[in-house]
Motif scaffolding. Structure first.
Motif, mmCIF file in Angstrom:
data_model
loop_
_atom_site.group_PDB
_atom_site.id
_atom_site.type_symbol
_atom_site.label_atom_id
_atom_site.label_comp_id
_atom_site.label_asym_id
_atom_site.label_seq_id
_atom_site.Cartn_x
_atom_site.Cartn_y
_atom_site.Cartn_z
ATOM 1 N N LEU A 182 -40.952 -16.011 22.198
ATOM 2 C CA LEU A 182 -39.664 -15.290 23.059
ATOM 3 C C LEU A 182 -40.564 -14.426 24.210
ATOM 4 N N ALA A 183 -40.616 -14.551 25.337
ATOM 5 C CA ALA A 183 -40.981 -14.419 26.526
ATOM 6 C C ALA A 183 -40.400 -13.264 26.733
ATOM 7 N N ARG A 184 -39.297 -13.448 26.910
ATOM 8 C CA ARG A 184 -37.777 -11.835 27.511
ATOM 9 C C ARG A 184 -38.337 -11.146 26.398
ATOM 10 N N VAL A 185 -38.400 -11.428 25.636
ATOM 11 C CA VAL A 185 -38.827 -9.763 24.517
ATOM 12 C C VAL A 185 -39.176 -8.236 25.355
ATOM 13 N N PRO A 186 -39.232 -7.468 25.709
ATOM 14 C CA PRO A 186 -40.344 -6.652 26.617
ATOM 15 C C PRO A 186 -40.868 -5.980 25.350
ATOM 16 N N GLU A 187 -42.198 -6.573 25.884
ATOM 17 C CA GLU A 187 -43.264 -6.158 24.828
ATOM 18 C C GLU A 187 -43.565 -5.218 24.458
ATOM 19 N N ASN A 188 -44.353 -4.667 26.385
ATOM 20 C CA ASN A 188 -44.833 -3.630 26.974
ATOM 21 C C ASN A 188 -44.332 -2.007 26.419
ATOM 22 N N THR A 189 -42.348 -2.171 26.739
ATOM 23 C CA THR A 189 -42.138 -0.916 26.006
ATOM 24 C C THR A 189 -41.836 -0.753 24.952
ATOM 25 N N LEU A 190 -41.912 -2.104 23.881
ATOM 26 C CA LEU A 190 -41.552 -1.656 22.472
ATOM 27 C C LEU A 190 -42.725 -1.726 21.547
ATOM 28 N N LYS A 191 -44.487 -1.572 22.442
ATOM 29 C CA LYS A 191 -45.441 -0.768 22.011
ATOM 30 C C LYS A 191 -45.074 0.208 22.684
ATOM 31 N N PHE A 192 -44.945 0.386 24.109
ATOM 32 C CA PHE A 192 -45.331 2.258 24.592
ATOM 33 C C PHE A 192 -43.750 3.053 23.131
ATOM 34 N N ALA A 225 -42.929 12.863 18.627
ATOM 35 C CA ALA A 225 -42.515 11.362 19.876
ATOM 36 C C ALA A 225 -42.079 12.180 20.643
ATOM 37 N N VAL A 226 -41.500 12.995 20.574
ATOM 38 C CA VAL A 226 -40.382 13.721 22.322
ATOM 39 C C VAL A 226 -41.729 14.102 23.314
ATOM 40 N N LEU A 227 -42.756 14.707 22.329
ATOM 41 C CA LEU A 227 -43.474 15.234 22.909
ATOM 42 C C LEU A 227 -44.744 14.107 23.733
ATOM 43 N N PHE A 228 -44.645 13.410 22.889
ATOM 44 C CA PHE A 228 -45.942 11.701 23.382
ATOM 45 C C PHE A 228 -45.327 11.516 24.036
ATOM 46 N N LEU A 229 -43.488 10.852 24.396
ATOM 47 C CA LEU A 229 -43.400 10.380 25.332
ATOM 48 C C LEU A 229 -43.224 10.594 26.109
#
Length: 248
Positions: A182-192, A225-229
């Motif tokens: 599943l190479a199209r999964v935005p993995e880095n965005t998910l990890k972020f 979560a908002v603060l860390f984002l």
């Protein structure tokens, strides 16, 4: 009964499990490509069975740990776990380290297995099954840890487990259908996002273990979560800036 109050834990478990399941699937598919579905499936099944046995064996022990100590310990571990994910996601977003590419991982794993085939043809089925087993077990242990950590002392075990199971079933179903990483999964965005959420939960549980009365109770998780984002996005800009200035 699952309500909207359970959404943060369920979402965090779903996204974290989605990332781990994609990484496990990539290796299992590589094994299946080189050696067929039999060793890949047997290895994956053995990994899942081991996970179930570990959960059954260790699950009752958690009830014997005082709640504040459990929350304190899990808060520390979850905070470190989340910050590790967030740090890597920031560095990848800033271009400091390369993005995690499942297609590259698949190609590398496939090449390694084929190299082993040339050296150990007689044992390749065992080696292939072992690779599949290790992938499912190790990634699965991270899923189990996240589920337990997110549900510490707050009756969130069922929602977190539902989120994790949904992610694993989704990835497994898609993998069986498409037979490719599943190479199209935005993995880095998910990890972020997962890094932000796990870090927020970690701060919350740490405070709970220390007896801190958070304003707004569970809503404090959203504020964290908002603060860390915001801090994470600012860190991407700061880390990226020297690289941009260094270009001619």
């Amino acid at each position: 009964m699952i309500t909207w109050a359970h959404a943060p834990a369920m979402t965090a478990a779903f996204l974290a499990s989605l990332v781990e399941a994609v990484e496990a699937l990539t290796i299992v598919l590589a094994v299946a490509t080189v050696r067929g579905w039999r060793p890949a499936g047997l290895g994956a099944l053995a990994g899942l069975t081991s996970l179930v046995l570990i959960v059954v064996a260790l699950g009752p022990l958690l009830d014997r740990v005082p709640l504040h100590l459990l929350q304190l310990g899990i808060g520390i571990l979850l905070l470190l776990f989340g910050m590790r994910w967030l740090r890597k996601a920031i560095l990848r977003s800033a271009g400091v380290i390369p993005l995690h590419d499942e297609a590259v991982v698949f190609a590398t794993e496939t090449a390694d297995l084929r190299e082993q085939a040339r050296r150990h043809e007689a044992r390749l089925d065992w080696l292939a099954a072992l690779a599949s087993f290790k992938a499912v077990l190790l990634e699965g242990l991270e899923v189990v840890f996240v589920v337990i950590a997110l549900s510490a002392g707050r009756e969130l075990l069922v929602p977190a487990s539902v989120g994790a199971l949904a992610a694993c079933l989704l990835v497994a179903g898609v993998g069986v259908v498409v037979h490719r990483p599943l190479a199209r999964v935005p993995e880095n965005t998910l990890k972020f996002v997962v890094g932000v959420m796990l870090t927020a939960f970690g701060i919350f549980w740490l405070g709970e273990g220390l007896g801190v009365a958070w304003p707004g109770a569970d809503l404090a998780i959203v504020a964290f979560a908002v603060l860390f984002l915001a801090a994470g996005r600012a860190a991407v800009v700061v880390v990226r800036r020297p690289t941009a200035e260094a270009l001619p």
